[in-house]
Each structure stands twice: as C-alpha cells, then as structure tokens.
Design a protein around this motif. Structure first.
Motif, PDB file in Angstrom:
ATOM      1  N   ILE A  57       0.839  -1.203   0.000  1.00 46.74           N
ATOM      2  CA  ILE A  57       0.000   0.000   0.000  1.00 46.74           C
ATOM      3  C   ILE A  57       0.873   1.251   0.000  1.00 46.74           C
ATOM      4  N   ALA A  58       1.938   1.254   0.811  1.00 52.59           N
ATOM      5  CA  ALA A  58       2.825   2.422   0.862  1.00 52.59           C
ATOM      6  C   ALA A  58       3.504   2.662  -0.486  1.00 52.59           C
ATOM      7  N   LEU A  59       3.941   1.590  -1.133  1.00 51.87           N
ATOM      8  CA  LEU A  59       4.572   1.736  -2.445  1.00 51.87           C
ATOM      9  C   LEU A  59       3.576   2.253  -3.478  1.00 51.87           C
ATOM     10  N   THR A  60       2.327   1.808  -3.378  1.00 52.00           N
ATOM     11  CA  THR A  60       1.303   2.276  -4.309  1.00 52.00           C
ATOM     12  C   THR A  60       1.010   3.757  -4.101  1.00 52.00           C
ATOM     13  N   LEU A  61       0.885   4.172  -2.831  1.00 51.37           N
ATOM     14  CA  LEU A  61       0.613   5.574  -2.551  1.00 51.37           C
ATOM     15  C   LEU A  61       1.797   6.457  -2.941  1.00 51.37           C
ATOM     16  N   GLY A  62       3.017   5.969  -2.721  1.00 51.85           N
ATOM     17  CA  GLY A  62       4.201   6.748  -3.068  1.00 51.85           C
ATOM     18  C   GLY A  62       4.461   6.816  -4.560  1.00 51.85           C
ATOM     19  N   ARG A  63       3.862   5.879  -5.325  1.00 49.86           N
ATOM     20  CA  ARG A  63       3.998   5.857  -6.788  1.00 49.86           C
ATOM     21  C   ARG A  63       5.469   5.908  -7.208  1.00 49.86           C
TER      22      ARG A  63
END
Length: 341
Positions: free
Chosen positions: A162-168
């Motif tokens: 989720i963090a990687l997705t939000l950080g793009r």
C-alpha cells in the motif's frame, strides 16, 4: 400496522433493490460501465423514495415494529445500505478509470472496498437490527491483534504494498533496478509481492516488505532512454585525439543507439601501455542495452582494424621482472593458456 403510504414506500424500495441486483447481474462483468450506471440509478431512486416517504435509513419507526411489516422494513433498509456500498465502490471505479490507473491502484482500491463493506455491515447490524456495535468492535479488535501477531510477515508485505502504491515509486510497465542489482519490468503488483519480468524473460517475485526496504531506481522516468557506457583499452601508439575521433565515428555509425542526446567519448586514463577510452551512449530502453552494446563492440573492433589501432593487452597478462642483461625491469608477456614465457 403501517400506514398505507409508508408501507407502499417500503415495498417499492424492496422491489427497486431486488430489481437493481437482478439487472446488475444481467449486465455481467463484460459491461462495467453499464453496471456502474445501474448501481447509481437504482440507489438514487431508492434514496428518493426514502426521502419522499420520510423513512430514515438509520432507524426503525415504532410503527414498523409490529406484524409482518417488520420484515419488509428491515429488508428495505438492508437493500438501501447494500446499494449505498455498491454506489460508493462504483464512484471509486469511475475515479480510477478517469485517472487511467486501474492496474497500479488496485491495492488501494481493494483496501477502500474492504473498508466500505465493513462500514456498511456494521451500519446494518447497528441501525437495522439494533445490536450494540461497541462490544462487537472491541471483540473484533482483540481478534485482529491475535491475527496480526500470527501474520506479521504477511501484514508487512500488505502495508508495504500500500505504501509503495501511494508513493507511486513505480507503476505497471516501469523498468526498475533494486539496490541488490536485480532489475526488470514491473509486470504485476498484488497484496503480497511485486513481479518483475527480467531481460532474460524470467519472473522475479519480490516481497513488498523487501522491496520497501531496498533502494529502487526507476529507469523508466522521466522516460525510458537509458545511458550506458563501454570501456576499451587501446595500445598507446597514437595521439589520444586519434582514438577519440575513431571511437566517436564508431558510435555515430551504430544503428541501435539513439543520437539525441549525442554519444560522447571520455578518455579515462593513460599509461605507457594503453589508453582507457570510455564510449558513452544512450539507448531507447534498458531492454535494448545488450544488442546495442554488441553492435558497439563489433564496430569498435572494425574501427580499430581499419585505422591501424591495436587493442591493449590486459594488465594481468604482464609480469614485471629483472631484464636478462642489466638490472632494469622489463615487461614479460605471459600467455593466458600456459605458464610464463
């Protein structure tokens, strides 16, 4: 028993709710836009009937707690809350579709969908059935702590994803390189891991928690053009500018590299034996580095042959020892295939 108008309103909400579910299933997965329109239209109509009938969706009236009408009242509110959840999820799909990020945003999408379903389920339990939500939430919290302790590694992968997705830091299709040297194109991201398709057409599965702890170099941003370099050691028999001109001609004649930005030649070092020349050039994508480098090597060899240049022997092929006559050191050539000569 209900008043006639009140009962008819509840009955109409039940009819609309079941009809919406039927039409939604008839639309099928192949028509996602039609499904979203059905969800929104039926929920809007049900809400309009609730408003015109003065029926609150968050509590039962005292007149509704009698007789067979209780089932109609509860089912109407359950259907309304269910269609509310579907409508919120439908708007989420529309937002993701308009932003053209349906694949890389699916982790966040799944999380929001789960939160919406949980909130609607608790609302139905509390508002429709009148059950106390507080003890249920407390009990669920204890169970969640126990499950969390048992699934620490899995949950670490989930929240890292989720963090990687939000950080793009990357999206589907980007070519990335990890700090341990692993690199490839992002083929898929899910709750647990990220799959990389390497240049050798192998799939490397990297857990999200491992990926979040490593440094990630995105080779696809700002675009996929990628600088690479190749070093040539040439015998120091000519002036350095000759090597520079010859190697620059080699790069300009290469078809597998791009010419903007233009390639460059860097003279890295010089000694009595060789000049170290670095050929710097840009390729269209990281995947094209190998064929471009092969062509550069072939053209560099041809360029040296054509212009009378000799490739230098590697330093490990030379031994330094005392000369046969006198005490001055001399270079002794040692072939790779046998012992010292």
């Amino acid at each position: 028993m209900f008043g006639e108008d009140h009962f008819l309103a509840l009955l109409l909400i039940n009819i609309l709710g079941f009809a919406g579910i039927l039409v939604w299933h008839i639309q099928g997965r192949s028509r996602p836009t039609g499904r979203l329109i059905v969800q929104i239209l039926f929920f809007a109509t049900m809400s309009l009937v609730l408003g015109l009938g003065g029926i609150p969706p968050y509590r039962l009236d005292q007149t509704e707690l009698q007789g067979a009408g209780l089932l109609v009242a509860k089912s109407a509110r359950i259907l309304w809350w269910t269609h509310l959840a579907w409508t919120i999820i439908g708007f989420l799909h529309i937002y993701i579709g308009l932003n053209r990020r349906p694949r890389e945003a699916h982790l966040l999408q799944d999380l929001i969908v789960a939160v919406v379903h949980l909130g609607v389920a608790l609302s139905i339990i509390g508002f429709v059935f009148g059950a106390p939500i507080g003890p249920l939430v407390a009990t669920s919290g204890v169970v969640a702590v126990i499950i969390g302790l048992a699934l620490q590694n899995t949950l670490a992968d989930v929240f890292s994803g989720i963090a990687l997705t939000l950080g793009r830091a990357y999206v589907i299709g980007d070519w990335i390189r990890l700090s341990d040297g692993t690199e490839g194109r992002v083929a898929e991201t899910n709750w647990r891991s990220t799959n990389l398709l390497t240049s050798a057409h192998n799939v490397v599965v990297v857990p999200n928690s491992v990926l979040a702890k490593q440094g990630v170099t995105n080779l696809s941003r700002p675009d996929e053009t990628h600088w690479t370099a190749f070093t040539v050691h040439i015998a120091a028999t000519h002036a350095p500018f000759v090597f520079e001109e010859v190697m620059l001609g080699v790069l300009q004649g290469c078809e597998r590299i791009i010419k903007v930005p233009p390639p460059a030649i860097a003279l890295k070092a010089i000694d009595a034996i060789a000049i170290e020349v670095e050929l710097q050039f840009c390729v269209a994508s990281p995947a094209s580095r190998m064929p471009a480098k092969n062509e550069v090597i072939d053209l560099a060899y041809r360029g040296c042959k054509t212009n009378g240049l000799s490739l230098a022997m590697p330093p490990e092929s030379l031994l330094w020892g005392p000369a046969v006559t006198g005490g001055e050191p001399a270079a002794i050539v040692r072939p790779h295939s046998s012992g010292a000569v």
